[in-house]
Enzyme design. Structure first.
Site, PDB file in Angstrom:
ATOM      1  CD  GLN A   5      -3.022   1.033   0.541  1.00 26.57           C
ATOM      2  OE1 GLN A   5      -3.844  -0.300   1.236  1.00 26.57           O
ATOM      3  NE2 GLN A   5      -3.927   1.497   0.576  1.00 26.57           N
ATOM      4  CG  PHE A   6       1.802   3.312  -3.536  1.00 24.88           C
ATOM      5  CD1 PHE A   6       2.316   5.522  -3.482  1.00 24.88           C
ATOM      6  CD2 PHE A   6       0.994   3.344  -4.650  1.00 24.88           C
ATOM      7  CE1 PHE A   6       1.266   5.349  -4.616  1.00 24.88           C
ATOM      8  CE2 PHE A   6       0.290   3.715  -5.525  1.00 24.88           C
ATOM      9  CZ  PHE A   6       0.563   4.626  -5.842  1.00 24.88           C
ATOM     10  CB  THR A   7      -1.725   5.066  -0.777  1.00 26.85           C
ATOM     11  OG1 THR A   7      -2.412   4.149  -0.337  1.00 26.85           O
ATOM     12  CG2 THR A   7      -1.900   5.488  -2.132  1.00 26.85           C
TER      13      THR A   7
END
Length: 158
Positions: free
Chosen positions: A82-84
Site C-alpha cells: 500500500q504505497f499510499t
C-alpha cells in the site's frame, strides 16, 4: 515503514475479480515502504507484527485481556502492499508520494518482509504487488493500529 495492522475474523484480496489471497482469523497488514527503508526496518516490523498481543487470552472472551499474539493463536496473515500510506496531504489537494519507495525497490523490500513473516510458520497470503486490488476486511473488534518505523540518518533506531 508503515503498517496499518487490523485484527480480523477474515480478509481477502481480489484483482480483476480473481481471488489472490484469503485468510481466516488473524491480521490484515497494509504495508507502505519508504524510500529510506532498509532490512533493519523489515526485521523490526516483522517482529512487532508477529509479537503484539492483540488477541484475548481465551476464545469467546472478547472483552478479556489481550494476552496472545497472532503467533500464539496460530493465526493467519494477509499482507497487502500500500504505497499510499506515504501520501503527504499537507499541501494542495493532490497527495505527494515523494517518501514512498520506487516500485522496483519497494517490491524487493515488500517480498523480503513477507518472507520474514513466513519464517514464523504461520500461513501468509498476499495481494498482488502494484495491482489495483479490492481488499475485504472483516475487522474484529474493531482493532486497528498504525505501526511506524523510520530510518534515521540512513540507520535504524535501536
Amino acid at each position: 515503514m508503515r503498517v496499518v495492522l487490523q485484527r480480523v475474523k477474515s480478509s481477502q484480496v481480489t484483482v480483476s475479480g480473481r481471488l489472490v489471497g484469503q485468510i481466516d482469523r488473524g491480521l490484515n497488514l497494509l504495508v507502505g515502504i519508504a524510500n529510506t527503508d532498509t532490512e533493519a526496518e523489515l526485521d523490526w516490523m516483522a517482529k512487532k507484527c508477529l509479537g503484539l498481543r492483540l488477541f484475548p487470552d481465551s476464545d469467546g472472551e472478547e472483552n478479556g485481556r489481550w494476552d496472545k499474539s497472532v503467533t500464539d493463536i496460530g493465526g493467519e496473515l494477509l499482507v497487502v502492499s500500500q504505497f499510499t500510506l506515504y501520501g503527504d496531504c499537507r499541501k494542495g489537494r493532490r497527495p505527494s508520494f515523494d517518501k514512498s519507495a520506487k516500485p522496483t525497490s519497494a517490491k524487493v523490500l515488500f517480498e523480503k518482509f513477507v518472507e520474514k513473516l513466513k519464517q514464523s510458520g504461520l500461513r501468509v497470503e498476499t495481494g498482488e504487488f502494484g495491482a489495483m486490488m479490492e481488499v475485504s476486511i472483516d475487522n474484529d473488534g474493531p482493532v486497528t493500529l498504525l505501526l511506524e518505523r523510520e530510518a534515521i540518518s540512513g540507520k535504524s533506531e535501536a
